[in-house]
Design a protein around this motif. Structure first.
Motif, PDB file in Angstrom:
ATOM      1  N   LEU A 171      40.106  33.887  40.708  1.00 57.25           N
ATOM      2  CA  LEU A 171      40.640  34.915  39.818  1.00 57.25           C
ATOM      3  C   LEU A 171      42.141  34.998  40.024  1.00 57.25           C
ATOM      4  O   LEU A 171      42.608  35.170  41.153  1.00 57.25           O
ATOM      5  CB  LEU A 171      40.006  36.276  40.114  1.00 57.25           C
ATOM      6  N   VAL A 172      42.908  34.864  38.959  1.00 57.35           N
ATOM      7  CA  VAL A 172      44.354  35.054  39.003  1.00 57.35           C
ATOM      8  C   VAL A 172      44.664  36.427  38.431  1.00 57.35           C
ATOM      9  O   VAL A 172      44.240  36.747  37.307  1.00 57.35           O
ATOM     10  CB  VAL A 172      45.095  33.966  38.201  1.00 57.35           C
ATOM     11  N   VAL A 173      45.388  37.240  39.194  1.00 54.01           N
ATOM     12  CA  VAL A 173      45.767  38.583  38.751  1.00 54.01           C
ATOM     13  C   VAL A 173      47.274  38.597  38.529  1.00 54.01           C
ATOM     14  O   VAL A 173      48.045  38.339  39.452  1.00 54.01           O
ATOM     15  CB  VAL A 173      45.369  39.655  39.790  1.00 54.01           C
ATOM     16  N   ASP A 174      47.692  38.876  37.307  1.00 59.46           N
ATOM     17  CA  ASP A 174      49.113  38.897  36.963  1.00 59.46           C
ATOM     18  C   ASP A 174      49.690  40.263  37.301  1.00 59.46           C
ATOM     19  O   ASP A 174      49.469  41.244  36.591  1.00 59.46           O
ATOM     20  CB  ASP A 174      49.298  38.601  35.471  1.00 59.46           C
ATOM     21  N   HIS A 223      34.539  20.401  39.341  1.00 54.47           N
ATOM     22  CA  HIS A 223      33.340  20.743  40.115  1.00 54.47           C
ATOM     23  C   HIS A 223      32.490  21.695  39.270  1.00 54.47           C
ATOM     24  O   HIS A 223      32.985  22.661  38.708  1.00 54.47           O
ATOM     25  CB  HIS A 223      33.745  21.416  41.426  1.00 54.47           C
ATOM     26  N   ARG A 224      31.212  21.428  39.198  1.00 55.11           N
ATOM     27  CA  ARG A 224      30.363  22.201  38.289  1.00 55.11           C
ATOM     28  C   ARG A 224      30.244  23.665  38.677  1.00 55.11           C
ATOM     29  O   ARG A 224      29.899  24.506  37.852  1.00 55.11           O
ATOM     30  CB  ARG A 224      28.966  21.584  38.206  1.00 55.11           C
ATOM     31  N   TYR A 225      30.515  23.979  39.953  1.00 61.11           N
ATOM     32  CA  TYR A 225      30.443  25.374  40.370  1.00 61.11           C
ATOM     33  C   TYR A 225      31.781  26.101  40.288  1.00 61.11           C
ATOM     34  O   TYR A 225      31.868  27.284  40.576  1.00 61.11           O
ATOM     35  CB  TYR A 225      29.904  25.472  41.793  1.00 61.11           C
ATOM     36  N   GLY A 226      32.817  25.388  39.896  1.00 54.53           N
ATOM     37  CA  GLY A 226      34.120  26.021  39.808  1.00 54.53           C
ATOM     38  C   GLY A 226      34.239  26.951  38.604  1.00 54.53           C
ATOM     39  O   GLY A 226      33.683  26.681  37.538  1.00 54.53           O
ATOM     40  N   GLU A 227      34.962  28.054  38.802  1.00 50.79           N
ATOM     41  CA  GLU A 227      35.233  29.002  37.711  1.00 50.79           C
ATOM     42  C   GLU A 227      36.688  29.448  37.808  1.00 50.79           C
ATOM     43  O   GLU A 227      37.209  29.622  38.910  1.00 50.79           O
ATOM     44  CB  GLU A 227      34.322  30.233  37.798  1.00 50.79           C
ATOM     45  N   LEU A 228      37.308  29.634  36.666  1.00 53.23           N
ATOM     46  CA  LEU A 228      38.699  30.090  36.644  1.00 53.23           C
ATOM     47  C   LEU A 228      38.830  31.274  35.694  1.00 53.23           C
ATOM     48  O   LEU A 228      38.611  31.148  34.481  1.00 53.23           O
ATOM     49  CB  LEU A 228      39.635  28.963  36.213  1.00 53.23           C
ATOM     50  N   TRP A 229      39.176  32.429  36.263  1.00 55.69           N
ATOM     51  CA  TRP A 229      39.320  33.673  35.527  1.00 55.69           C
ATOM     52  C   TRP A 229      40.760  34.169  35.630  1.00 55.69           C
ATOM     53  O   TRP A 229      41.470  33.836  36.584  1.00 55.69           O
ATOM     54  CB  TRP A 229      38.404  34.743  36.111  1.00 55.69           C
ATOM     55  N   VAL A 230      41.158  34.997  34.685  1.00 52.75           N
ATOM     56  CA  VAL A 230      42.483  35.590  34.741  1.00 52.75           C
ATOM     57  C   VAL A 230      42.404  37.058  34.336  1.00 52.75           C
ATOM     58  O   VAL A 230      41.657  37.432  33.414  1.00 52.75           O
ATOM     59  CB  VAL A 230      43.484  34.832  33.842  1.00 52.75           C
ATOM     60  N   ALA A 231      43.134  37.881  35.078  1.00 55.20           N
ATOM     61  CA  ALA A 231      43.316  39.298  34.731  1.00 55.20           C
ATOM     62  C   ALA A 231      44.781  39.445  34.338  1.00 55.20           C
ATOM     63  O   ALA A 231      45.662  39.406  35.207  1.00 55.20           O
ATOM     64  CB  ALA A 231      42.977  40.199  35.910  1.00 55.20           C
ATOM     65  N   PRO A 232      45.093  39.594  33.057  1.00 49.39           N
ATOM     66  CA  PRO A 232      46.492  39.641  32.634  1.00 49.39           C
ATOM     67  C   PRO A 232      47.145  40.978  32.961  1.00 49.39           C
ATOM     68  O   PRO A 232      46.460  41.984  33.182  1.00 49.39           O
ATOM     69  CB  PRO A 232      46.397  39.441  31.122  1.00 49.39           C
ATOM     70  N   ARG A 264      46.093  52.763  44.380  1.00 50.49           N
ATOM     71  CA  ARG A 264      45.814  52.587  42.949  1.00 50.49           C
ATOM     72  C   ARG A 264      45.851  51.110  42.562  1.00 50.49           C
ATOM     73  O   ARG A 264      45.010  50.628  41.791  1.00 50.49           O
ATOM     74  CB  ARG A 264      46.833  53.366  42.117  1.00 50.49           C
ATOM     75  N   LEU A 265      46.834  50.381  43.104  1.00 54.14           N
ATOM     76  CA  LEU A 265      46.930  48.961  42.778  1.00 54.14           C
ATOM     77  C   LEU A 265      45.769  48.186  43.378  1.00 54.14           C
ATOM     78  O   LEU A 265      45.205  47.289  42.744  1.00 54.14           O
ATOM     79  CB  LEU A 265      48.264  48.409  43.284  1.00 54.14           C
ATOM     80  N   ASP A 266      45.381  48.531  44.601  1.00 52.07           N
ATOM     81  CA  ASP A 266      44.235  47.881  45.216  1.00 52.07           C
ATOM     82  C   ASP A 266      42.966  48.142  44.413  1.00 52.07           C
ATOM     83  O   ASP A 266      42.137  47.244  44.223  1.00 52.07           O
ATOM     84  CB  ASP A 266      44.069  48.383  46.652  1.00 52.07           C
ATOM     85  N   GLN A 267      42.797  49.351  43.924  1.00 51.77           N
ATOM     86  CA  GLN A 267      41.632  49.668  43.098  1.00 51.77           C
ATOM     87  C   GLN A 267      41.627  48.865  41.806  1.00 51.77           C
ATOM     88  O   GLN A 267      40.567  48.433  41.330  1.00 51.77           O
ATOM     89  CB  GLN A 267      41.603  51.166  42.808  1.00 51.77           C
ATOM     90  N   ALA A 268      42.809  48.625  41.236  1.00 49.45           N
ATOM     91  CA  ALA A 268      42.894  47.824  40.011  1.00 49.45           C
ATOM     92  C   ALA A 268      42.478  46.386  40.278  1.00 49.45           C
ATOM     93  O   ALA A 268      41.743  45.777  39.483  1.00 49.45           O
ATOM     94  CB  ALA A 268      44.308  47.882  39.440  1.00 49.45           C
ATOM     95  N   VAL A 269      42.940  45.819  41.397  1.00 46.41           N
ATOM     96  CA  VAL A 269      42.561  44.448  41.735  1.00 46.41           C
ATOM     97  C   VAL A 269      41.069  44.361  42.003  1.00 46.41           C
ATOM     98  O   VAL A 269      40.385  43.431  41.549  1.00 46.41           O
ATOM     99  CB  VAL A 269      43.375  43.949  42.946  1.00 46.41           C
ATOM    100  N   GLN A 270      40.530  45.343  42.729  1.00 40.74           N
ATOM    101  CA  GLN A 270      39.088  45.342  42.987  1.00 40.74           C
ATOM    102  C   GLN A 270      38.287  45.485  41.700  1.00 40.74           C
ATOM    103  O   GLN A 270      37.221  44.892  41.555  1.00 40.74           O
ATOM    104  CB  GLN A 270      38.733  46.466  43.967  1.00 40.74           C
ATOM    105  N   ALA A 271      38.801  46.261  40.759  1.00 43.79           N
ATOM    106  CA  ALA A 271      38.111  46.410  39.476  1.00 43.79           C
ATOM    107  C   ALA A 271      38.047  45.069  38.753  1.00 43.79           C
ATOM    108  O   ALA A 271      37.044  44.760  38.085  1.00 43.79           O
ATOM    109  CB  ALA A 271      38.826  47.446  38.615  1.00 43.79           C
ATOM    110  N   CYS A 272      39.098  44.266  38.877  1.00 37.41           N
ATOM    111  CA  CYS A 272      39.097  42.934  38.267  1.00 37.41           C
ATOM    112  C   CYS A 272      38.090  42.022  38.967  1.00 37.41           C
ATOM    113  O   CYS A 272      37.385  41.237  38.314  1.00 37.41           O
ATOM    114  CB  CYS A 272      40.492  42.331  38.321  1.00 37.41           C
ATOM    115  N   GLU A 273      38.004  42.102  40.288  1.00 38.94           N
ATOM    116  CA  GLU A 273      37.013  41.320  41.024  1.00 38.94           C
ATOM    117  C   GLU A 273      35.600  41.728  40.607  1.00 38.94           C
ATOM    118  O   GLU A 273      34.724  40.868  40.401  1.00 38.94           O
ATOM    119  CB  GLU A 273      37.206  41.530  42.523  1.00 38.94           C
TER     120      GLU A 273
END
Length: 471
Positions: A171-174, A223-232, A264-273
């Motif tokens: 997961l990439v978080v911008d 890799h078939r198990y790889g996933e790429l997500w982004v939180a803009p 607050r920022l940590d909660q935002a990142v956790q919400a994305c996870e």
């Protein structure tokens, strides 16, 4: 009374304040030195429960303190706890830290620094997070540059794809809220409806549930198990509704009652996870999160590096601006006593490294390493030549080894992780050139960076797994 023939300025005021405060604690009293948002100092003396009466000394302490600091002495420069209504709020404050440069005295001197912004640079421990299931905490790597334009976001995207190719759920978080880039670079126009800014705004009024915070990119990992997500940082918005990004951005940095901005920022990142786990077909949580932090001495960067990440990649070029900026930052961590708690997760990245006849790569990296070592040394322990750890005869164990890497130690924070420069990387437009990832010059530029950082992350993941297995 001691006074200075020169005007008292901001930098000298701190030195004078500590000297005067140490004179008080040297007489057997504990004290807390407090600096306000304008830089003015006051000293709270703990005279409660003492046989020695501080009242006769109070007037002379205050006169000396005020005379020495001039405009940087507060209106009530020295206060006795016994005469204060709420002295415990200062004397027992969790924000009061011991000055690491101060000599030991019979009393104890601590320091509280009140600032408008940037206070999170001095806080290294993680904020109180929202509850997370045991073992589900993702590894977080932050990518930061003191100055912009060093290729940080492009490196984030390249690293993210590489980790997904290895089978990781990434997961990439911008977090570059003022200049979003990672979202469009990874997902093009297929962004989620909402972004980090939306969570920060909506959570402040308990309206965050239901936000669409992440999107799975169109990239198909090898890799078939790889996933790429982004939180803009900025979402695409809701059709037919205005998306007032600037209005939201103007409201995100404030602390809320009981919830500082770091939490607050940590909660935002956790919400994305959480959203990756909720919205994905496999119900899988990300095991690697890349935090693309904004540049400069800013609250976002302060929280991201000091509190949210496990590894911090510090980008820079070998120039005066880079080393002046990092020198100030490292010196601040050292002066606030945070060096031992942050230095082991720091790694310098030499971005845009030239490799030509006129500017050979090896010479550039040697210069980068030497300058980085000079600045990072303030974070290292001082060890006298030939000094060794002595055994503790009471426990039959050795004390913790000093953290004192040499110039040529490749594991040290100052050892450069290189990214080669190529003109083709300038102004990269991933929307109109979606195949840029597979170009030969991209592979050459990021080969060492990908290998080194991947090793750091996978070693950390393995260590986390080992610790989890022993619980």
């Amino acid at each position: 009374m001691t006074s200075s023939p020169f005007p008292v300025r901001f930098d000298t005021a701190r030195q004078y304040a500590f000297e005067e405060a140490l004179g008080v604690t040297g007489q057997g009293f504990g004290a807390v030195l407090v600096r306000d948002v304008l830089g003015r100092f006051s000293l709270v003396v703990d005279d409660t429960g003492r046989q020695q009466d501080a009242a006769p000394l109070h007037a002379s302490w205050q006169a000396e303190f005020t005379n020495r600091l001039g405009p940087y002495a507060s209106d009530q420069s020295v206060l006795l706890a016994s005469r204060m209504f709420s002295a415990d709020a200062v004397l027992n404050s969790s924000r009061a830290v011991t000055d690491p440069a101060g000599p030991s005295t019979p009393g104890q001197l601590r320091f509280i620094d009140n600032t408008v912004v940037g206070e999170d640079w001095a806080r290294v421990s993680a904020p109180d997070p929202a509850p997370v299931r045991a073992g589900s905490r993702a590894h977080r790597t932050a990518l930061y540059g003191f100055k912009g334009g060093v290729g940080r976001t492009t490196a984030t995207a390249v690293l993210a794809r590489h980790l997904a190719d290895l089978g990781h759920c990434v997961l990439v978080v911008d977090l570059d809220l003022e200049s979003p880039g990672a979202g469009p670079l990874l997902a093009g126009r297929d962004l989620s409806a909402h972004g980090i800014v939306d969570h920060l705004v909506e959570a402040a009024v308990d309206s965050a549930p239901g936000l669409e915070l992440v999107t799975r990119t169109a990239y198909a990992p090898r890799h078939r198990y790889g996933e790429l997500w982004v939180a803009p940082a900025r979402g695409r918005g809701t059709p037919g509704m205005p998306y007032t990004y600037v209005d939201k951005l103007n409201r995100v940095y404030s602390d809320l009652p009981g919830t500082p901005f770091a939490a607050r920022l940590d909660q935002a990142v956790q919400a994305c996870e959480d959203a990756v786990e909720r919205d994905g077909d496999t119900g899988r949580r990300p095991d690697v999160v890349l935090l693309d932090s904004r540049a400069g001495i800013h609250d976002i960067a302060a929280v991201t590096i000091s509190q949210l990440c496990d590894v911090a990649l510090l980008f820079g070029a070998d120039n005066t601006q880079t080393w002046a900026g990092y020198g100030d930052l490292f010196a601040a961590w050292q002066s606030l006593g945070q060096a031992p708690r942050i230095r082991e997760k720091l790694h310098m990245v030499a971005s845009m490294v030239p490799d030509s006849v006129h500017f050979p790569m090896r010479g550039y990296l040697d210069s980068f390493r030497a300058h980085a070592f000079e600045k990072c040394s303030v974070l290292y322990d001082e060890v006298a030549p030939g000094e060794q750890a002595a055994p503790d005869t009471s426990t039959d164990t050795l004390p913790e080894a000093p953290f004192a890497p040499t110039l040529h130690d490749d594991w040290a924070p100052h050892a450069p992780i290189p990214i080669l420069f190529d003109q083709g990387l300038v102004g990269m437009d991933s929307v109109n050139a979606p195949d840029w990832w597979d170009r030969a010059f991209v592979e050459a530029a990021y080969r060492d960076f990908r290998a080194t950082v991947t090793s750091l992350i996978e070693d950390a993941l393995a260590s986390d797994g080992d610790r989890e297995g022993t619980r």
